[in-house]
Write a protein that holds these residues in place. Structure first.
Motif, short mmCIF file in Angstrom:
data_model
loop_
_atom_site.label_atom_id
_atom_site.label_comp_id
_atom_site.label_asym_id
_atom_site.label_seq_id
_atom_site.Cartn_x
_atom_site.Cartn_y
_atom_site.Cartn_z
N THR A 26 0.82 -0.95 0.05
CA THR A 26 -0.06 -0.01 0.15
C THR A 26 0.93 1.33 0.00
O THR A 26 1.87 1.34 0.78
N PHE A 30 2.68 9.62 -2.86
CA PHE A 30 2.38 9.40 -4.30
C PHE A 30 3.34 10.61 -4.92
O PHE A 30 3.56 11.53 -4.58
N VAL A 40 -5.37 3.43 -16.19
CA VAL A 40 -6.63 3.08 -15.30
C VAL A 40 -7.37 2.15 -15.83
O VAL A 40 -7.67 1.08 -15.24
N TYR A 64 -13.41 8.24 -11.99
CA TYR A 64 -12.04 8.65 -12.00
C TYR A 64 -12.13 10.12 -11.52
O TYR A 64 -12.71 11.04 -12.35
N ALA A 138 -5.20 -3.90 -8.11
CA ALA A 138 -4.05 -3.41 -7.18
C ALA A 138 -2.71 -3.93 -7.83
O ALA A 138 -1.59 -3.57 -8.17
N ALA A 141 -1.72 -2.70 -11.31
CA ALA A 141 -1.22 -1.39 -11.33
C ALA A 141 0.21 -1.55 -10.62
O ALA A 141 1.05 -0.87 -11.31
N TRP A 142 0.65 -2.21 -9.56
CA TRP A 142 1.78 -2.53 -8.96
C TRP A 142 2.68 -2.92 -10.02
O TRP A 142 3.93 -2.60 -10.27
N ILE A 146 2.51 1.41 -10.75
CA ILE A 146 1.42 2.45 -10.15
C ILE A 146 0.99 1.85 -8.74
O ILE A 146 0.61 0.93 -8.40
N LEU A 148 -1.12 2.23 -4.99
CA LEU A 148 -2.33 2.83 -4.52
C LEU A 148 -2.74 2.47 -3.13
O LEU A 148 -1.68 1.46 -2.55
N TRP A 150 -6.11 1.25 -1.05
CA TRP A 150 -7.38 0.95 -1.22
C TRP A 150 -8.23 0.94 0.10
O TRP A 150 -7.70 0.49 1.08
#
Length: 154
Positions: A26, A30, A40, A64, A138, A141-142, A146, A148, A150
């Motif tokens: 997590t 950012f 996305v 978004y 997730a 994205a990772w 990216i 994030l 949650w």
């Protein structure tokens, strides 16, 4: 999304997935550069392939949020909900403002809104499938850098 196998790496796909699952974290710090909505959407579409409901639809919709104005509105709503639920009620207003500015600095928000089902059982199943999809999102994205967080708080 670039497939690691196509990049000439000798690592096997199961090993790559295992490493991805173990290393995903997590992120609460950012980067300040914008996040492409197309990236996305691509990750969401890939993650959603396994969670359609009986009607062949996702049991949710996505919002978004990336513009400063939209994030300010979202943060106002978030802070109001915190106040209603008496979360952070002891924070001085200056600290609350700093918290709001910190949230606004996040490059983008993806809000997931679950459609209410006709029964509690179906609602629970839909919620579980949305959570599974978000976990896949997730990881996807990772995998492309990216980070994030949650959050399911009110």
């Amino acid at each position: 999304m670039a497939d690691q196998r196509a990049m000439g790496e000798k690592e096997s796909w199961p090993t790559h997935m295992s490493q991805l699952i173990r290393e995903r974290r997590t992120i609460r710090s950012f980067a300040e550069h914008p996040l492409s909505q197309e990236i996305v959407i691509e990750r969401l579409q890939a993650a959603a392939q396994s969670v359609f409901n009986e009607k062949g639809e996702l049991p949710c919709r996505f919002v978004y949020i990336a513009s400063r104005e939209a994030k300010e509105k979202a943060v106002s709503l978030i802070m109001n909900v915190y106040a209603e639920h008496k979360l952070y009620k002891w924070l001085p207003s200056k600290v609350g403002q700093m918290m709001a500015e910190r949230i606004i600095s996040i490059p983008a928000f993806l809000v997931v809104v679950q459609e209410m089902a006709e029964s509690e059982e179906k609602c629970d199943r839909d919620y579980a499938s949305i959570c599974a999809m978000l976990q896949s999102f997730a990881l996807l994205a990772w995998d492309c850098g990216i980070g994030l967080v949650w959050n399911t708080e009110p």
